[in-house]
Design an enzyme around this catalytic site. Structure first.
Site, mmCIF file in Angstrom:
data_model
loop_
_atom_site.group_PDB
_atom_site.id
_atom_site.type_symbol
_atom_site.label_atom_id
_atom_site.label_comp_id
_atom_site.label_asym_id
_atom_site.label_seq_id
_atom_site.Cartn_x
_atom_site.Cartn_y
_atom_site.Cartn_z
ATOM 1 N N CYS A 2 0.863 -1.189 0.000
ATOM 2 C CA CYS A 2 0.000 0.000 0.000
ATOM 3 C C CYS A 2 0.898 1.237 0.000
ATOM 4 C CB CYS A 2 -0.926 0.094 1.198
ATOM 5 S SG CYS A 2 -2.065 -1.266 1.353
ATOM 6 N N ARG A 27 3.287 0.258 -5.264
ATOM 7 C CA ARG A 27 3.132 -0.440 -3.984
ATOM 8 C C ARG A 27 1.818 -1.206 -3.878
ATOM 9 N NH1 ARG A 27 6.884 1.634 -0.311
ATOM 10 N NH2 ARG A 27 5.724 0.739 1.402
ATOM 11 N N TRP A 74 -2.971 -2.407 -1.681
ATOM 12 C CA TRP A 74 -2.695 -3.814 -1.976
ATOM 13 C C TRP A 74 -3.483 -4.588 -0.925
ATOM 14 C CZ3 TRP A 74 -0.435 -8.114 0.385
ATOM 15 C CH2 TRP A 74 -0.098 -9.172 -0.468
ATOM 16 N N ASN A 100 -1.183 1.380 6.036
ATOM 17 C CA ASN A 100 -0.415 0.329 5.369
ATOM 18 C C ASN A 100 0.018 -0.637 6.459
ATOM 19 O OD1 ASN A 100 1.428 -1.182 3.894
ATOM 20 N ND2 ASN A 100 3.050 0.336 4.063
ATOM 21 N N GLY A 101 -0.402 -1.882 6.384
ATOM 22 C CA GLY A 101 -0.027 -2.846 7.421
ATOM 23 C C GLY A 101 -1.218 -3.685 7.822
ATOM 24 N N GLU A 477 16.526 -16.665 -11.205
ATOM 25 C CA GLU A 477 16.075 -15.287 -11.436
ATOM 26 C C GLU A 477 15.369 -15.164 -12.797
ATOM 27 O OE1 GLU A 477 15.516 -12.801 -9.823
ATOM 28 O OE2 GLU A 477 15.557 -11.092 -11.153
ATOM 29 N N LYS A 481 11.573 -13.797 -13.150
ATOM 30 C CA LYS A 481 11.203 -12.630 -13.972
ATOM 31 C C LYS A 481 10.094 -13.006 -14.946
ATOM 32 C CE LYS A 481 12.408 -9.724 -12.406
ATOM 33 N NZ LYS A 481 13.315 -9.679 -11.282
ATOM 34 N N GLU A 484 6.716 -13.441 -13.145
ATOM 35 C CA GLU A 484 6.157 -12.191 -12.642
ATOM 36 C C GLU A 484 5.501 -11.354 -13.723
ATOM 37 O OE1 GLU A 484 8.623 -10.112 -9.226
ATOM 38 O OE2 GLU A 484 9.873 -10.617 -10.930
ATOM 39 N N HIS A 500 17.350 -35.607 -12.214
ATOM 40 C CA HIS A 500 16.742 -36.092 -10.967
ATOM 41 C C HIS A 500 15.257 -35.740 -10.890
ATOM 42 C CE1 HIS A 500 20.648 -37.265 -9.494
ATOM 43 N NE2 HIS A 500 21.111 -36.069 -9.844
ATOM 44 N N LYS A 599 5.641 -3.824 -5.031
ATOM 45 C CA LYS A 599 7.100 -3.773 -5.020
ATOM 46 C C LYS A 599 7.687 -3.989 -3.633
ATOM 47 C CE LYS A 599 10.950 -1.699 -7.142
ATOM 48 N NZ LYS A 599 11.218 -2.947 -7.877
HETATM 49 C C1 F6R Z 1 11.125 -9.564 -8.042
HETATM 50 C C2 F6R Z 1 11.044 -8.673 -6.909
HETATM 51 C C3 F6R Z 1 10.818 -9.271 -5.561
HETATM 52 C C4 F6R Z 1 11.751 -8.609 -4.543
HETATM 53 C C5 F6R Z 1 11.440 -9.115 -3.140
HETATM 54 C C6 F6R Z 1 12.387 -8.531 -2.104
HETATM 55 O O1 F6R Z 1 11.307 -8.876 -9.244
HETATM 56 O O2 F6R Z 1 11.152 -7.489 -7.046
HETATM 57 O O3 F6R Z 1 11.008 -10.649 -5.578
HETATM 58 O O4 F6R Z 1 13.066 -8.889 -4.895
HETATM 59 O O5 F6R Z 1 10.133 -8.788 -2.788
HETATM 60 O O6 F6R Z 1 12.292 -7.140 -2.045
HETATM 61 P P1 F6R Z 1 13.445 -6.270 -1.416
HETATM 62 O O7 F6R Z 1 14.645 -6.428 -2.255
HETATM 63 O O8 F6R Z 1 12.912 -4.865 -1.413
HETATM 64 O O9 F6R Z 1 13.659 -6.806 -0.024
#
Ligand code: F6R
Length: 604
Positions: A2, A27, A74, A100-101, A477, A481, A484, A500, A599
């Protein structure tokens, strides 16, 4: 998650708040809402879905108030509907709150308030807080807010308005981030700096337990019943950095900024043969005999890569853990353990909470974060900032590459401190790091090839990614990506693990992406590729430019520049980001705001 923002000043509050919400939309984007005090009364607009829906509602009805709050949600408690959108109000409609929370004891408080004849309009935990303030509002806004805060348990960043006292905003923080932007004759309070960066670069970060009473002219902060002072930080980011600047998406802009971000992260810390970090005490590292790195998501993948490099260069046992798992395990940590948190935002609740339980047991702790003044940057003994600038796209790209930059430098630094690296070794390592920005530029020039590969494969429903050694975390990774931002199912595997289990998935409908530069394990990875080819699988390979053999095995190849083998992840990350980006765009997905994601994950 949020995004929250409050404004008090002389300008039109709606304009300032909507601007801020645009910068905070990363957010959360389940709903948005705004409340301003205009002519002594609260005026509120809310809409389900993206911010543009709220803007459409406000159009033609804009208020003249100069104090207000806004929220982009969110969803946690209650579905993403207009009723559940913030701001929420009390029964009188005079007190309004954004949050937020999570208020953990909201259910029992709601029951209690219902017995006292309070009427609720939403399913949220947040709404009860406006009603708790209402209970004591006859004692004044500040006293009523303090009394309400004493009743709740959980994590929060809250911003509250009361139309009976239209000269102030009250903000409270516990667990979730809040930063105050200090202007001239105006002040802001928000979840993140980009929301007010255009108007002021002076920021004050609230700490847990802080309650701020914000007027046009001043900010008073209280903690545990006492008035406290918080330092003012000058933010170096520019407002321009948080704009798209002609790119179709923030994600593409941020991928393209990686050469500069990498350079900015290394340049002031390296010389010909040595590395220095501004906030790290090398004496504290001398007695360290184990490293534990804790992170989530993409940051975890950066941490995982670092494990290989720290163990190889510094010869120190290194364990990497997902923060949400680490928090509820029983790790063996002592005064010879170095803890490292890797987090773009510095606000990820899983990472913060994991550290709370173990930090005191360790010898030393370091945060690798991007956001200056964030919780983790203040919480641990030392901090190394990644100088990526603001990252707005929800999927991490340039922050990932700068985390790798810091962690590679740290591995070399640690190797030197532990007496494992001579001058020549340091020189070679630094030389390789210096080459990375130029090589990333070369890869970016070739991005059309990745767009073509994306066009060929964007219709597939499953992908598998493989790598070995340092390139294994890149497989993880690459798969993350793709999931996501294209909503395609993808898994990353250590290539040696293929036989395996995952080999059972091989068919002509599942492309296999191999990160396969010519290194000590090249022949092994070619065997894995052959095993897939023998079963009619399709291969997309990322390999080095001078490789002449891959064309015999792969259906599609993307070449990256040749570099010393330990450094390949720093280049291989880029084509994987671009492949996911182009597939997402071709599928018509809003890659900057993929569904269900936010994010900064500030709830458990
Ligand atoms: C993926 C992504 C998330 C963050 C994760 C940790 O693209 O952005 O997987 O990497 O939520 O966030 P931080 O780095 O802010 O602790």
């Amino acid at each position: 998650m949020c995004g929250i923002i409050g404004y008090i000043g002389e300008e039109n509050a709606t304009d300032r708040i909507i601007y801020g919400l645009h910068k905070l939309e990363y957010r959360g984007y389940d709903s948005a809402g705004i409340a301003v005090i205009d002519g002594g009364a609260l005026v509120r607009f809310r809409a389900q879905g993206r911010l543009e829906n709220l803007e459409a509602k406000i159009k033609g009805k804009k208020t003249g108030g100069t104090i207000g709050i806004g929220h982009t949600r969110w969803a946690t408690h209650g579905k993403p509907s207009e009723e559940n959108a913030h701001p929420h109000t009390d029964c009188t409609g005079e007190i309004t709150i954004i949050h937020n929370g999570i208020i953990e004891n909201y259910f029992e408080l709601k029951e209690e308030l219902i017995k006292k004849k309070h009427k609720f309009a939403s399913e949220t935990d947040t709404e009860i807080f406006a009603h708790l303030i209402e209970e004591n509002i006859s004692k004044g806004f500040v006293k009523a807010a303090f009394a309400a805060l004493k009743r709740i348990r959980g994590m929060y960043a809250m911003v509250i308005l009361y139309s009976g006292e239209p000269d102030k905003i009250i903000a409270a923080r516990k667990g979730s981030p809040l930063v105050i932007g200090l202007g001239r004759g105006e002040n802001y309070v928000a979840s993140d700096v980009p929301s007010f960066l255009k108007y002021t670069k002076k920021a004050m970060f609230l700490e847990d337990g802080d309650v701020a009473v914000i007027t046009r002219e001043k900010v008073d902060i209280f903690n545990s019943g006492k008035k406290v002072k918080r330092g003012v930080k000058e933010i170096k980011w520019s407002a321009q950095q948080a704009e798209k600047s002609g790119f179709p998406h923030f994600m593409l802009k941020e991928i393209s900024e990686q050469p500069q971000a990498f350079e900015d992260t290394i340049i002031d810390r390296i010389s010909d043969s040595s590395i220095k970090f501004e906030n790290i005490d090398p004496e504290k590292l001398k007695g360290i005999n184990s490293v534990r790195i804790i992170a989530c998501g993409t940051s975890y993948h950066a941490a995982y890569t670092a494990k290989y490099i720290i163990e190889k260069y510094a010869r120190v046992n290194t364990v990497v853990e997902v923060a949400s798992e680490m928090r509820y395990s029983s790790p063996v940590i002592d005064k010879k353990t170095l803890l490292i948190a890797v987090s773009q935002s510095g606000e990820t609740i899983d990472t913060i909470e994991a550290f709370k339980s173990i930090q005191k047991k360790a010898g030393y702790s370091i945060a690798v974060v991007n956001v200056v003044g964030s919780t983790l940057s203040r919480m641990l003994d030392g901090v190394i900032y990644t100088h990526a600038g603001p990252e707005i796209g929800v999927a991490s790209t340039k922050t990932f590459i700068t985390q790798l930059a810091v962690l590679y430098m740290f591995a070399l630094y640690m190797a030197r401190v532990k007496g494992e690296a001579g001058e020549k070794f340091m020189k070679d390592g630094i030389k390789n790091l210096r080459m990375v920005p130029g090589f990333i530029k070369t890869i970016l020039k070739d991005k059309q090839k990745l767009e073509n590969i994306a066009a060929k494969y964007c219709g597939f429903r499953d992908f598998l990614y493989y790598g070995r050694n340092v390139n294994y975390p890149m497989a993880l990774e690459g798969a993350l990506k793709l999931k996501e931002i294209s909503y395609i199912h993808a898994e990353g595997y250590a290539a040696g693990e293929m036989k395996h289990g995952p080999i059972a998935l091989v068919d002509d409908k599942t492309p296999n992406v191999f990160i396969a530069p010519e290194n000590a394990l090249y022949e092994k990875i070619i065997s894995n590729i052959q095993e897939i080819k023998a079963r009619s699988g399709t291969i997309i390979a990322i390999t080095n430019r001078s490789n002449t053999t891959m064309k015999k095995f792969a259906d599609d190849i993307f070449y990256i520049p040749d570099i010393e083998e330990d450094f390949y992840p720093l280049l291989a990350a880029i084509p994987m980001q671009l492949l996911a980006y182009y597939i997402g765009v071709k599928k018509g997905i809003d890659v900057d705001k993929p569904r269900n994601l936010a994010k900064s994950v500030t709830v458990e």
